[in-house]
Structure formats: C-alpha cells, structure tokens
Design an enzyme around this catalytic site. Structure first.
Site, PDB file in Angstrom:
ATOM      1  N   LYS A 127       0.860  -1.184   0.000  1.00  0.00           N
ATOM      2  CA  LYS A 127       0.000   0.000   0.000  1.00  0.00           C
ATOM      3  C   LYS A 127       0.892   1.227   0.000  1.00  0.00           C
ATOM      4  O   LYS A 127       2.051   1.153   0.411  1.00  0.00           O
ATOM      5  CB  LYS A 127      -0.875  -0.002   1.261  1.00  0.00           C
ATOM      6  CG  LYS A 127      -2.107   0.850   1.156  1.00  0.00           C
ATOM      7  CD  LYS A 127      -3.274   0.150   0.492  1.00  0.00           C
ATOM      8  CE  LYS A 127      -4.417   1.117   0.255  1.00  0.00           C
ATOM      9  NZ  LYS A 127      -5.637   0.446  -0.200  1.00  0.00           N
ATOM     10  N   ASP A 167      -7.135   4.586  -4.223  1.00  0.00           N
ATOM     11  CA  ASP A 167      -7.744   4.480  -2.893  1.00  0.00           C
ATOM     12  C   ASP A 167      -8.309   5.879  -2.631  1.00  0.00           C
ATOM     13  O   ASP A 167      -8.552   6.627  -3.593  1.00  0.00           O
ATOM     14  CB  ASP A 167      -6.687   4.072  -1.843  1.00  0.00           C
ATOM     15  CG  ASP A 167      -7.307   3.676  -0.501  1.00  0.00           C
ATOM     16  OD1 ASP A 167      -7.735   2.525  -0.346  1.00  0.00           O
ATOM     17  OD2 ASP A 167      -7.383   4.534   0.412  1.00  0.00           O
TER      18      ASP A 167
HETATM   19  P1  NDP Z   1     -12.819   8.216  -2.408  1.00  0.00           P
HETATM   20  O1  NDP Z   1     -11.763   9.223  -2.207  1.00  0.00           O
HETATM   21  O2  NDP Z   1     -13.377   7.995  -3.765  1.00  0.00           O
HETATM   22  O3  NDP Z   1     -14.062   8.531  -1.448  1.00  0.00           O
HETATM   23  C1  NDP Z   1     -13.923   8.612  -0.067  1.00  0.00           C
HETATM   24  C2  NDP Z   1     -15.217   9.147   0.526  1.00  0.00           C
HETATM   25  O4  NDP Z   1     -15.147   9.066   1.938  1.00  0.00           O
HETATM   26  C3  NDP Z   1     -15.471  10.593   0.188  1.00  0.00           C
HETATM   27  O5  NDP Z   1     -16.855  10.819   0.095  1.00  0.00           O
HETATM   28  C4  NDP Z   1     -14.874  11.332   1.370  1.00  0.00           C
HETATM   29  O6  NDP Z   1     -15.471  12.598   1.619  1.00  0.00           O
HETATM   30  C5  NDP Z   1     -15.165  10.378   2.510  1.00  0.00           C
HETATM   31  N1  NDP Z   1     -14.115  10.473   3.519  1.00  0.00           N
HETATM   32  C6  NDP Z   1     -12.778  10.235   3.347  1.00  0.00           C
HETATM   33  N2  NDP Z   1     -12.115  10.446   4.480  1.00  0.00           N
HETATM   34  C7  NDP Z   1     -13.032  10.813   5.376  1.00  0.00           C
HETATM   35  C8  NDP Z   1     -12.959  11.181   6.745  1.00  0.00           C
HETATM   36  N3  NDP Z   1     -11.795  11.191   7.408  1.00  0.00           N
HETATM   37  N4  NDP Z   1     -14.133  11.496   7.372  1.00  0.00           N
HETATM   38  C9  NDP Z   1     -15.301  11.476   6.699  1.00  0.00           C
HETATM   39  N5  NDP Z   1     -15.429  11.156   5.408  1.00  0.00           N
HETATM   40  C10 NDP Z   1     -14.318  10.824   4.756  1.00  0.00           C
HETATM   41  O7  NDP Z   1     -12.226   6.857  -1.795  1.00  0.00           O
HETATM   42  P2  NDP Z   1     -12.715   5.354  -2.052  1.00  0.00           P
HETATM   43  O8  NDP Z   1     -14.184   5.332  -2.231  1.00  0.00           O
HETATM   44  O9  NDP Z   1     -11.827   4.778  -3.072  1.00  0.00           O
HETATM   45  O10 NDP Z   1     -12.315   4.680  -0.670  1.00  0.00           O
HETATM   46  C11 NDP Z   1     -13.217   4.609   0.448  1.00  0.00           C
HETATM   47  C12 NDP Z   1     -12.790   3.504   1.395  1.00  0.00           C
HETATM   48  O11 NDP Z   1     -12.799   2.242   0.684  1.00  0.00           O
HETATM   49  C13 NDP Z   1     -11.378   3.618   1.972  1.00  0.00           C
HETATM   50  O12 NDP Z   1     -11.370   3.056   3.275  1.00  0.00           O
HETATM   51  C14 NDP Z   1     -10.544   2.730   1.057  1.00  0.00           C
HETATM   52  O13 NDP Z   1      -9.365   2.274   1.684  1.00  0.00           O
HETATM   53  C15 NDP Z   1     -11.529   1.600   0.811  1.00  0.00           C
HETATM   54  N6  NDP Z   1     -11.272   0.775  -0.366  1.00  0.00           N
HETATM   55  C16 NDP Z   1     -11.209   1.329  -1.616  1.00  0.00           C
HETATM   56  C17 NDP Z   1     -11.000   0.531  -2.720  1.00  0.00           C
HETATM   57  C18 NDP Z   1     -11.038   1.071  -4.108  1.00  0.00           C
HETATM   58  O14 NDP Z   1     -11.026   0.251  -5.054  1.00  0.00           O
HETATM   59  N7  NDP Z   1     -11.115   2.377  -4.334  1.00  0.00           N
HETATM   60  C19 NDP Z   1     -10.764  -0.920  -2.573  1.00  0.00           C
HETATM   61  C20 NDP Z   1     -10.942  -1.416  -1.233  1.00  0.00           C
HETATM   62  C21 NDP Z   1     -11.165  -0.580  -0.179  1.00  0.00           C
HETATM   63  P3  NDP Z   1     -15.048  13.900   0.745  1.00  0.00           P
HETATM   64  O15 NDP Z   1     -15.727  13.741  -0.573  1.00  0.00           O
HETATM   65  O16 NDP Z   1     -15.554  15.026   1.559  1.00  0.00           O
HETATM   66  O17 NDP Z   1     -13.553  13.856   0.652  1.00  0.00           O
END
Ligand code: NDP
Length: 447
Positions: A127, A167
C-alpha cells in the site's frame, strides 16, 4: 483475548512500531483470530511465520516537491510499503489524504496481505500514498503532484514487482497522470504496472465499479445466509466516493433502498432513495460538497452538517468512507434501530468495540478484508487482461466478480465453521487469508 504466544508477538509489534495506532489495531484484529490455527498447525509458530508477516519486506519514504498554480513550492511525503510478496507482486492502492502517515499505510498494507490471499489470486500485499490534500486543487496541480510522486516511485514498480491502484483521493484522473509519467520515464508501455486505468488505455471493464459492486454482492450473500435479501430493505452507505457510489448503484439494482450517504462535511437523508445520477454529478463530476445534492434535489432531501451518518436507522449498513467511523456507541444505536447486516466497503471502518457489539447482537458482520476484496480482485483481472493483451466484456467481468465474491463468502463461513466459530466472518476471513500466505511462506524457506 490473545493466545499467549501471540501476546508476545503483539508486544513486539507495539515496541517496534511506536505511535502507529492504526497498524497496531489491524495487527491485533488478525492475531485475535488466529489463536486456534496455532493449536492445529504448530509449524507456523515454529518457523516464526507470524513474526515475519508483521514486518514489512520493504518500506519506502520519499520527498515529493511540487509547485502550485501561483508558483509556490510545496513539499509532501510519499510512501510505499511493500509488505508481503509470498503470493505474487505487491498489490494495493495509493491514498492521497492529509491524514496519511506511515502507520496508516502499514495498517492498509497489512490488511491487504490477507485480503489478497482471500481472493485466491496471485497477488501479494502492499500500500502507499501521500499526505497531499487534493481537495480544492486544480487539475494542473493534481497532475504536477502525480508526476513528481511517480518520478520517485517508478523505480520501485513493475508488473512483476509492485502494482499500485487507487484508494481515497486517487481515482481515474490521478491514475491517468501517474501512468503517463511512468510510461514517459521508463519508455515502456507496461500496462500491467498500475490498475484502475481508463478504458481508452488498458483499463478493464468493471474495475471502477468493482469494490462497491463486490461489497453489495457480498452483503447479498450474507443476507441469503440469513434467509432474506436486499429487496425493500432500508440501507445506509457512508461516503460518496468511488466505493460508496457503486455500492449504492448495485444495492439499488438488487432492490434495496439507500436512504442516506455522507462525505467529510456531513450526511444527506433522502427517504425516497438516493438519486444516483445527481450524486455522481455533484461528487464525481463537479467535485462539490454533499450539501449541493440536497440543494438541487429540493424538499425530498435533507443535509445534516458535521454529524455521523450512523445516526440514521437502517437494516443494512455499508460503511464506505474511512477507518474507525463506526464506534461502539454508533453500533449500539444501529442495533437498536434494527440493523441486521454490515458490509465494510471501507478498510477497518468499524472500531473493535463496534465489531464486538455487532457480533454479540447477532448482526451479520462482513469485514473489509472480505467484503471489499472485489476491488483488488478485479485489479488482478485487469493485470491478467493486460498480460494477455485481451479485453473482456462488462457482463463477463461482472460475472467473474460475482463468482469471486460468492467464493470468498463461502470460504469465510467454511473456515469459521472448521475452527469452531460458526458465522464469524472476521475469524473466517483472517484465518483463510493467513493460511494461504503462511503456507506459501513455509514452502519458500526462510524469506
Ligand atoms: P474516495 O476518495 O473515492 O471517497 C472517499 C469518501 O469518503 C469521500 O466521500 C470522502 O469525503 C469520505 N471520507 C474520506 N475520508 C473521510 C474522513 N476522514 N471522514 C469522513 N469522510 C471521509 O475513496 P474510495 O471510495 O476509493 O475509498 C473509500 C474507502 O474504501 C477507503 O477506506 C478505502 O481504503 C476503501 N477501499 C477502496 C478501494 C477502491 O477500489 N477504491 C478498494 C478497497 C477498499 P469527501 O468527498 O468530503 O472527501
């Protein structure tokens, strides 16, 4: 409770990795599950497999200097933790978020080892990321940052060595800039070096949707195991990013009603069901705050600033934003509100107290390692297509993804049963993932 031998392993992890609390939490969760394995397979302890798995094979930390649109210089820190390559090249995403430091990257990399093992595909665990904050940055600033980041990272990558993906904060736009710079520096069109690419330059169908779709498929299996389905169920999804959006899409296709989602500014409740086209436009295209969704949707939706979406009652919860977002208190309220199943789209979004509350209440709890493994599994399918210069259709790829998720679900239950913990998806996922990696390491000698 930790098995005596594992307790000393854990103490060592605490001592050798001070202050890295998220990493400690991820290690503890795995160690709590694998006690019964040591009784059955003493070889793992004899060969110190667990001690070795807790120590990354390699950790890279580097400077990322870049210039903003006003000509001001910024310096960020870049990370890549190459945790374990027993099953294949290091595989795992890159996160761009101001909270990123070594402890976050190590927790994510550690989880990734077992998740990737669980998919049954030939991928190791790694990662990376940076404490860079993409919020409010122009496309040109994002491009300059990605180019600077890759100017150091490229030397550590390769389709047989280390293959990153996206991510938090790293989506299609960033992957394009990162791949472009890799290609430019190395003078190689090495498609398999990064996944989540655009469909015009080597990307695979369904990769964008895979984590969210896969999580919905996994939850569908958990609901089936309880003799029910998504049909007409009230669902809450946290986040409004890649994982959340495609979880919502698939849940809606499967008959569920997603009544709320969130971003880092608050949450929106829309009792008639989230309007997905509007959500994609606001968050994916315009990159605005979620309040804009409620403004445009009119009287049907309400935006609640600065609070946790987990105060909205639901039958199915799919946390898809970030780590430790569901506390023990949240979990208690969710159980009181009628929650029967939780599928973690995000990595480690539930605190250990939250997990305990859900499990004691008989809620089906699908941990991220299993429930969100569809993303990395489809990345491995993208690598497969790149290696064979092939392209699969959307329907074929989605069918493969669904089969993989069904298989992971089946193996979690089967393994949990085998070790005397029926219905415990956390134990099933940890033990199955662990054994796959541990057996490969045993076979390879002292690595
Ligand atoms: P994105 O950046 O596309 O979206 C993240 C979302 O979560 C956004 O809406 C963001 O809000 C919100 N967010 C992020 N950090 C915080 C925080 N500290 N407090 C509140 N809201 C938060 O990321 P992903 O959708 O890709 O990833 C989301 C989760 O899924 C993570 O845990 C990641 O590790 C996990 N994951 C992702 C994979 C992938 O293929 N992308 C695969 C497996 C797991 P805002 O829009 O305001 O920033």
């Amino acid at each position: 409770m930790l098995h005596e031998r594992l307790s000393s392993v854990y103490d060592n992890v605490l001592r050798r990795n001070p202050g890295e609390i998220e990493f400690h939490q991820a290690v503890r969760e795995v160690l709590e599950s694998i006690g019964p394995v040591l009784g059955k397979d003493p070889e793992y302890a004899e060969h110190k497999i667990i001690e070795r798995i807790c120590e990354p094979e390699r950790q890279i930390i580097f400077r990322v200097p870049w210039e903003d649109d006003q000509g001001e210089v910024h310096i960020n820190r870049g990370f890549r933790v190459e945790f374990n390559s027993a099953l294949g090249p290091y595989k795992g995403g890159l996160r761009f978020h101001p909270s990123v430091y070594l402890g976050i990257v190590k927790f994510l990399g550690f989880e990734q080892i077992f998740k990737n093992g669980l998919t049954g595909l030939p991928i190791g665990g790694g990662k990376g990321g940076s404490d860079f904050d993409p919020k409010g940055r122009s496309d040109r600033e994002i491009m300059r940052f990605c180019q600077s980041f890759m100017t150091e990272l490229y030397r550590h990558l390769g389709e047989y060595t280390d293959v990153p993906a996206g991510d938090i904060g790293v989506g299609g736009r960033e992957i394009g800039y990162l791949f472009g710079q890799y290609k430019r520096i190395t003078n190689r069109y090495e498609s398999g070096v990064i996944t989540g690419k655009g469909l015009t330059y080597g990307g695979a169908q369904v990769r964008t949707e895979a984590t969210g779709y896969g999580c919905a498929f996994f939850v569908e299996e958990m609901l089936k195991a309880r003799g029910t389905s998504f049909d007409g169920r009230r669902v809450v999804v946290s986040g409004a990013g890649n994982v959340a959006i495609y979880s919502i899409e698939k849940v809606q296709q499967l008959g569920g009603i997603v009544v709320a989602c969130s971003d880092s500014s608050g949450y929106v409740v829309d009792e008639k069901g989230i309007d997905l086209d509007l959500l994609k436009q606001i968050k994916g295209v315009e990159r605005r705050r979620l309040s804009a969704y409620a403004e445009r949707r009119g009287t049907d939706a309400t935006f609640v600033a600065g609070r946790s979406v987990w105060e909205v009652p639901c039958e199915v919860a799919m946390p898809s934003a970030t780590e430790n977002e569901i506390t023990g208190k949240d979990a208690e309220a969710m159980v009181r509100g009628g929650c029967m199943a939780v599928g973690e789209g995000a990595n480690m979004p539930t605190t250990p107290e939250g997990i305990r509350v859900f499990q004691e209440a008989g809620v089906s709890f699908g941990p991220g390692k299993a429930a969100n493994a569809g993303g990395v599994a489809t990345s491995a399918l993208e690598m497969q297509q790149n290696a064979s210069r092939d392209r699969w259709t959307f329907e074929f790829s989605e069918r493969k993804l669904q089969e993989i998720m069904k298989d992971i679900h089946r193996r979690c239950l089967q393994t949990a049963d085998e070790y005397g913990m029926p219905g415990d998806y956390v134990a099933g996922a940890n033990i199955d993932g662990f054994k796959r990696v541990a057996d490969a390491m045993l076979a390879m000698g002292l690595i």
